[in-house]
Design an enzyme around this catalytic site. Structure first.
Site, PDB file in Angstrom:
ATOM      1  N   GLY A  12      20.078  59.427  34.925  1.00  0.00           N
ATOM      2  CA  GLY A  12      19.091  60.079  34.057  1.00  0.00           C
ATOM      3  C   GLY A  12      18.688  59.121  32.950  1.00  0.00           C
ATOM      4  O   GLY A  12      18.361  59.530  31.830  1.00  0.00           O
ATOM      5  N   LEU A  17      17.696  62.228  26.609  1.00  0.00           N
ATOM      6  CA  LEU A  17      19.008  62.082  25.969  1.00  0.00           C
ATOM      7  C   LEU A  17      19.419  60.604  25.896  1.00  0.00           C
ATOM      8  O   LEU A  17      19.982  60.145  24.899  1.00  0.00           O
ATOM      9  CB  LEU A  17      20.058  62.878  26.755  1.00  0.00           C
ATOM     10  CG  LEU A  17      21.416  62.943  26.072  1.00  0.00           C
ATOM     11  CD1 LEU A  17      21.393  63.905  24.887  1.00  0.00           C
ATOM     12  CD2 LEU A  17      22.510  63.377  27.045  1.00  0.00           C
ATOM     13  N   ARG A  46      15.336  58.004  38.960  1.00  0.00           N
ATOM     14  CA  ARG A  46      14.284  57.860  39.976  1.00  0.00           C
ATOM     15  C   ARG A  46      13.156  56.957  39.529  1.00  0.00           C
ATOM     16  O   ARG A  46      12.474  56.365  40.354  1.00  0.00           O
ATOM     17  CB  ARG A  46      13.662  59.238  40.249  1.00  0.00           C
ATOM     18  CG  ARG A  46      14.521  60.103  41.120  1.00  0.00           C
ATOM     19  CD  ARG A  46      13.926  61.497  41.149  1.00  0.00           C
ATOM     20  NE  ARG A  46      14.928  62.435  41.574  1.00  0.00           N
ATOM     21  CZ  ARG A  46      14.891  63.079  42.733  1.00  0.00           C
ATOM     22  NH1 ARG A  46      13.900  62.914  43.555  1.00  0.00           N
ATOM     23  NH2 ARG A  46      15.848  63.916  43.044  1.00  0.00           N
ATOM     24  N   ASP A 179      31.000  68.299  24.879  1.00  0.00           N
ATOM     25  CA  ASP A 179      30.436  69.306  23.983  1.00  0.00           C
ATOM     26  C   ASP A 179      30.259  68.556  22.680  1.00  0.00           C
ATOM     27  O   ASP A 179      31.235  68.286  21.977  1.00  0.00           O
ATOM     28  CB  ASP A 179      31.402  70.481  23.798  1.00  0.00           C
ATOM     29  CG  ASP A 179      30.762  71.576  22.959  1.00  0.00           C
ATOM     30  OD1 ASP A 179      30.232  71.253  21.880  1.00  0.00           O
ATOM     31  OD2 ASP A 179      30.762  72.734  23.375  1.00  0.00           O
ATOM     32  N   HIS A 180      29.026  68.169  22.369  1.00  0.00           N
ATOM     33  CA  HIS A 180      28.880  67.203  21.273  1.00  0.00           C
ATOM     34  C   HIS A 180      29.331  67.767  19.924  1.00  0.00           C
ATOM     35  O   HIS A 180      29.608  67.018  19.010  1.00  0.00           O
ATOM     36  CB  HIS A 180      27.468  66.605  21.227  1.00  0.00           C
ATOM     37  CG  HIS A 180      26.432  67.482  20.588  1.00  0.00           C
ATOM     38  ND1 HIS A 180      25.835  68.523  21.240  1.00  0.00           N
ATOM     39  CD2 HIS A 180      25.893  67.468  19.353  1.00  0.00           C
ATOM     40  CE1 HIS A 180      24.962  69.100  20.440  1.00  0.00           C
ATOM     41  NE2 HIS A 180      24.981  68.493  19.276  1.00  0.00           N
ATOM     42  N   GLU A 218      19.095  76.638  12.848  1.00  0.00           N
ATOM     43  CA  GLU A 218      18.227  75.481  13.095  1.00  0.00           C
ATOM     44  C   GLU A 218      16.823  75.777  12.593  1.00  0.00           C
ATOM     45  O   GLU A 218      16.356  76.914  12.681  1.00  0.00           O
ATOM     46  CB  GLU A 218      18.144  75.198  14.594  1.00  0.00           C
ATOM     47  CG  GLU A 218      19.466  74.816  15.205  1.00  0.00           C
ATOM     48  CD  GLU A 218      19.278  74.325  16.638  1.00  0.00           C
ATOM     49  OE1 GLU A 218      19.083  73.118  16.817  1.00  0.00           O
ATOM     50  OE2 GLU A 218      19.292  75.161  17.550  1.00  0.00           O
ATOM     51  N   HIS A 242      29.206  75.393  22.074  1.00  0.00           N
ATOM     52  CA  HIS A 242      29.440  74.855  20.732  1.00  0.00           C
ATOM     53  C   HIS A 242      30.147  75.852  19.805  1.00  0.00           C
ATOM     54  O   HIS A 242      31.119  75.529  19.137  1.00  0.00           O
ATOM     55  CB  HIS A 242      28.122  74.458  20.058  1.00  0.00           C
ATOM     56  CG  HIS A 242      27.284  73.515  20.868  1.00  0.00           C
ATOM     57  ND1 HIS A 242      27.816  72.544  21.663  1.00  0.00           N
ATOM     58  CD2 HIS A 242      25.934  73.396  21.002  1.00  0.00           C
ATOM     59  CE1 HIS A 242      26.840  71.858  22.248  1.00  0.00           C
ATOM     60  NE2 HIS A 242      25.688  72.364  21.864  1.00  0.00           N
ATOM     61  N   LYS A 342      16.962  79.712  16.216  1.00  0.00           N
ATOM     62  CA  LYS A 342      15.947  78.673  16.023  1.00  0.00           C
ATOM     63  C   LYS A 342      14.913  79.205  15.028  1.00  0.00           C
ATOM     64  O   LYS A 342      14.743  80.408  14.872  1.00  0.00           O
ATOM     65  CB  LYS A 342      15.260  78.356  17.341  1.00  0.00           C
ATOM     66  CG  LYS A 342      16.258  77.910  18.420  1.00  0.00           C
ATOM     67  CD  LYS A 342      15.876  76.586  19.006  1.00  0.00           C
ATOM     68  CE  LYS A 342      16.845  76.098  20.045  1.00  0.00           C
ATOM     69  NZ  LYS A 342      17.504  74.846  19.693  1.00  0.00           N
TER      70      LYS A 342
HETATM   71  C1  BG6 Z   1      22.139  71.350  21.875  1.00  0.00           C
HETATM   72  C2  BG6 Z   1      21.221  72.491  22.212  1.00  0.00           C
HETATM   73  O1  BG6 Z   1      23.303  71.396  22.653  1.00  0.00           O
HETATM   74  O2  BG6 Z   1      22.498  71.430  20.504  1.00  0.00           O
HETATM   75  C3  BG6 Z   1      19.983  72.467  21.335  1.00  0.00           C
HETATM   76  O3  BG6 Z   1      20.829  72.385  23.579  1.00  0.00           O
HETATM   77  C4  BG6 Z   1      20.372  72.440  19.879  1.00  0.00           C
HETATM   78  O4  BG6 Z   1      19.146  73.584  21.596  1.00  0.00           O
HETATM   79  C5  BG6 Z   1      21.392  71.325  19.623  1.00  0.00           C
HETATM   80  O5  BG6 Z   1      19.203  72.213  19.115  1.00  0.00           O
HETATM   81  C6  BG6 Z   1      21.922  71.384  18.212  1.00  0.00           C
HETATM   82  O6  BG6 Z   1      22.695  70.249  17.996  1.00  0.00           O
HETATM   83  P1  BG6 Z   1      22.845  69.627  16.535  1.00  0.00           P
HETATM   84  O7  BG6 Z   1      23.825  68.517  16.709  1.00  0.00           O
HETATM   85  O8  BG6 Z   1      21.471  69.165  16.154  1.00  0.00           O
HETATM   86  O9  BG6 Z   1      23.335  70.738  15.669  1.00  0.00           O
END
Ligand code: BG6
Length: 489
Positions: A12, A17, A46, A179-180, A218, A242, A342
């Protein structure tokens, strides 16, 4: 200690990302001398690109977005390579074999390879099998690790199926489910705050805590991700992963050791202890809503249903609020209020611990509440709110604050979430990645919400720039409480 030499293969690589997060994270790590002496990135997707055009695109992006330049940027870009590939075609993966052999030899990596799946989720089950068909999963010669982006599955059943498919070719120790939020410094700090201070932990239970709020607000809408988001919604996009991971950090018991399994054992225990949901409970304790057309920070914005990629009659939620309970000794009877949305007025993620008030009002008035506010982002820090005497006659108390801000630390050069997680995966440290049992516990918990969503009637609406639907205020007000609404700085 730096990780061992390795090659990262990003599937990808022409996607969003890679450009926005992965390459900038690798560039920063490179600049700070945290990457191994020998490493290279092989982008695969691709799009018909070659090494030169891929490098040029990444370089330009780093110049535009990260202010990069000089010999560091030049050196970094020489380590970027590209292989165009039909990612759904097993035979095409044969192209990777000579390519990787050559790179492993040139960079003396001993065969160590980190595969990053940054593709549409439909390929998460396919890529591992295609790699395995060419022996590219074998750890006979160097380690092979697989980072899988979210969403890990679409519901409880598809997550189980995906796990079974990946486990066919990769063992659990090779799988890193990202999971960031777990990579955010302040989320990890929750553990240090709790378990390395004698001050907080004795109070961290049902005897002293009245309730807990977790908010991820957000200011953006779905932007250009309508196609993905409409099949997902806030429950799958933010809550299932998250927010439940943050909840686990707030609520878990002290781990026996600080290592990947001990910490993840405790997180999983919390996720298994969540009080199961059912339709009757959700009717009174869950709020789902969608933003309508309006204005945010002086900018006119379309309603959710008018967004590109969104069905005109969509009932997908862009806001959710839930009151939940944890059925264990520590938390019995303490409600957790969790919300995310959001187009809310402020961007912030925080955990608020509301302590019980004093048992008896000595000063003949209701004392201010004691709160501990853990600010995860932005303006990372910790704030305490408590009552002190108002200067002057009498004994009236007022709320005062004690604040700590990360920005005030002399050494505050913290790694971003993707930097931290990429580095950990290269080092083989899975502590901050979701283990299979935790992912399944989250889906199992969330499944009744998904069923409820599928069967309920019209969805509530809220105005962009507001704090969400009135239903969410009414929900928390039923127990005499209000959401904390931080003010703009
Ligand atoms: C992502 C979601 O995992 O996390 C997004 O898919 C969201 O929709 C984002 O905006 C929020 O991440 P952060 O780090 O900006 O709080």
């Amino acid at each position: 200690m730096k990780p061992a030499n390795n090659i990262i293969v990003i599937f990808g690589a022409s996607g969003d990302l890679t450009r926005r997060k992965l390459i900038p994270a690798l560039y920063h790590l490179y600049k700070n001398n945290q990457l191994p002496d020998k490493f290279a990135v092989l982008g695969a997707s691709r799009s018909e690109l070659d090494d030169v055009s891929f490098r040029d695109a990444m370089r330009q992006n780093l110049i535009d977005k990260e202010n990069a330049g000089g010999t560091t940027l030049d050196d970094f870009c020489t380590r970027l390579y590209y292989q165009s590939l039909n990612t759904a075609d097993r035979d095409d993966y044969g192209k990777l074999v000579p390519r990787l052999d050559a790179l492993h030899a040139e960079y003396q990596t001993g065969g160590n390879t980190l595969y990053y799946l940054s593709t549409p989720p439909s390929l998460y089950g396919i890529i591992p099998a295609c790699l395995a068909a060419h022996g590219l999963n074998s750890e006979n010669h160097g380690w092979k690790r697989l980072i899988v982006e979210k969403p890990f599955g679409y519901d409880a059943q598809t997550a189980r199926e995906l796990d079974a498919t990946i486990h066919h070719d990769f063992l659990e120790h090779q799988i890193y489910r990202i999971d960031h939020y777990l990579g955010k410094e302040t989320v990890q700090n929750l553990l240090v705050l709790r378990f390395s201070n004698g001050l907080f932990e004795p109070l961290w239970n049902r005897n002293y805590i009245d309730y807990v709020e977790i908010t991820a607000a957000e200011t953006i809408g779905v932007e250009n991700r309508g196609g993905y988001y409409d099949g997902s919604g806030a429950v799958r996009d933010m809550f299932q992963n998250h927010l439940l991971q943050i909840l686990a950090m707030v609520a878990m018991e002290p781990p026996a050791l600080i290592d990947a399994d001990s910490i993840r054992d405790e997180a999983a225990k919390i996720l298994h202890s969540l009080h199961p949901l059912d339709a009757e409970y959700l009717k009174n304790n869950l709020v789902l809503a969608q933003y309508g057309k309006g204005e945010i920070n002086g900018r006119a914005v379309p309603g959710y249903r008018q967004e590109k990629g969104v069905a005109p009659d969509s009932s997908t939620e862009t806001y959710m609020a839930l009151r939940l309970q944890i059925d264990n000794w520590r938390w019995s009877g303490v409600p957790f209020y969790i919300r995310t949305g959001k187009y809310l007025p402020l961007r912030f993620t925080e955990v608020v611990i509301h302590f019980k008030t004093t048992p008896h009002p000595v000063f003949n008035q209701r004392a201010p509440e004691n709160k501990l506010i853990l600010r995860i982002q932005p303006d990372e820090g910790i704030a305490m709110r408590f009552g002190l005497k108002k200067p002057g006659a009498g004994f009236e108390s007022e709320e005062v604050a004690m604040d700590f801000r990360y920005a005030d630390l002399a050494e505050n050069n913290v790694l971003t979430a993707y930097e931290r997680l990429l580095l950990d995966a290269m080092k083989g440290d899975a502590t901050l990645f979701a283990r299979t049992d935790a992912v399944h516990a989250c889906w199992k918990y969330v499944q009744p919400i998904l069923d409820y969503k599928a069967n309920r009637g019209a969805i509530a609406s809220y105005e962009p720039g507001s704090w969400g639907p009135v239903e969410a205020d009414k929900m928390i007000a039923r127990s005499g409480r209000v959401w904390r609404q931080p003010r703009k700085a």
